[in-house]
Design an enzyme around this catalytic site. Structure first.
Site, PDB file in Angstrom:
ATOM      1  N   SER A   1     -56.602 -11.612  61.925  1.00  0.00           N
ATOM      2  CA  SER A   1     -57.726 -11.187  61.102  1.00  0.00           C
ATOM      3  C   SER A   1     -57.578 -11.813  59.727  1.00  0.00           C
ATOM      4  CB  SER A   1     -57.717  -9.657  60.960  1.00  0.00           C
ATOM      5  OG  SER A   1     -58.654  -9.218  59.998  1.00  0.00           O
TER       6      SER A   1
ATOM      7  N   VAL B   1     -66.842  -9.637  61.926  1.00  0.00           N
ATOM      8  CA  VAL B   1     -67.582  -9.977  63.136  1.00  0.00           C
ATOM      9  C   VAL B   1     -68.438  -8.773  63.499  1.00  0.00           C
ATOM     10  CG1 VAL B   1     -67.427 -10.707  65.550  1.00  0.00           C
ATOM     11  CG2 VAL B   1     -65.662 -11.423  63.911  1.00  0.00           C
ATOM     12  N   GLU B   2     -69.697  -9.019  63.819  1.00  0.00           N
ATOM     13  CA  GLU B   2     -70.614  -7.918  64.136  1.00  0.00           C
ATOM     14  C   GLU B   2     -70.330  -7.386  65.537  1.00  0.00           C
ATOM     15  OE1 GLU B   2     -75.349  -6.830  63.764  1.00  0.00           O
ATOM     16  OE2 GLU B   2     -74.638  -8.805  63.167  1.00  0.00           O
ATOM     17  N   THR B   3     -69.456  -6.374  65.584  1.00  0.00           N
ATOM     18  CA  THR B   3     -69.079  -5.690  66.825  1.00  0.00           C
ATOM     19  C   THR B   3     -69.069  -4.192  66.531  1.00  0.00           C
ATOM     20  OG1 THR B   3     -66.714  -5.682  66.324  1.00  0.00           O
ATOM     21  CG2 THR B   3     -67.580  -7.629  67.491  1.00  0.00           C
TER      22      THR B   3
ATOM     23  N   LYS C   1     -51.937  -6.604  60.659  1.00  0.00           N
ATOM     24  CA  LYS C   1     -52.393  -7.968  60.923  1.00  0.00           C
ATOM     25  C   LYS C   1     -51.459  -9.004  60.309  1.00  0.00           C
ATOM     26  CE  LYS C   1     -55.709  -7.162  63.714  1.00  0.00           C
ATOM     27  NZ  LYS C   1     -55.639  -7.683  65.078  1.00  0.00           N
TER      28      LYS C   1
ATOM     29  N   TYR D   1     -54.029  -1.286  58.225  1.00  0.00           N
ATOM     30  CA  TYR D   1     -54.635  -2.295  59.100  1.00  0.00           C
ATOM     31  C   TYR D   1     -54.201  -3.691  58.651  1.00  0.00           C
ATOM     32  CZ  TYR D   1     -57.998  -5.280  61.430  1.00  0.00           C
ATOM     33  OH  TYR D   1     -58.575  -6.274  62.183  1.00  0.00           O
TER      34      TYR D   1
END
Length: 169
Positions: free
Chosen positions: A59, A110-112, A79, A75
């Site tokens: 990331s 990212v669009e998730t 990463k 987070y």
């Protein structure tokens, strides 16, 4: 990852989940996948097949820590650790003369469903995704495909990919 990832006020359970998923989970999958690759390569040595290629989803958060107001400290730590796992694997493979390529793909936003899950809020996710045109899953898939398609002499170690419109924060 969850909003409870903040340091130092974070929730210990959320920290544990983040580390177990992003670090320990990645390490375990890599351990078993590389063992399979080595067995397969040994069985097909006469064919000249390579041991394999490990692609780890890292990331942009493993390259920088967002400033105040972001609750993603743990987070980001996970990463950064994922990148260290990848580099350690790469160096161990070279030292052992194992024909293994290792790639870290580090996308920006990212669009998730990730942001919705992180904030546990559809509204916060929509707000976050509305700031600029985000990466799409196929953008990341194209980067992975590029690394996998490289000639054997090329080890694409790191791919940093973000939206053209991402200000980097």
């Amino acid at each position: 990852a969850a909003e409870g990832d903040a340091c130092p006020e974070g929730v210990t359970g959320a920290w544990r989940e983040t580390i177990e998923t992003n670090v320990l989970g990645t390490a375990l999958v890599t351990k078993h996948a590389t063992a399979h690759m080595r067995r397969h390569a040994s069985a097909n040595a006469a064919d000249g097949l390579a041991a394999g290629h490990v692609v780890m989803m890292c990331s942009m958060s493993g390259h920088r820590v967002p400033g105040p107001g972001n609750s993603a400290g743990m987070y980001c730590a996970s990463k950064f650790a994922t990148r260290a796992l990848a580099e350690g694997l790469r160096q161990e493979a070279r030292a052992s003369k194992v024909d293994l390529r290792v790639t870290c793909v580090s996308p920006g936003l990212v669009e998730t469903d990730f942001v919705k899950t992180f904030y546990q809020s559809e509204e916060k996710a929509k707000e976050r995704y509305s700031r600029y045109e985000c990466l799409q899953p196929n953008d990341v898939a194209d980067a992975v495909t590029m690394a996998l398609a490289a000639p054997r002499r090329v080890d694409v170690s790191d791919i940093l990919i973000r939206s053209t419109y991402d200000a980097g924060v």
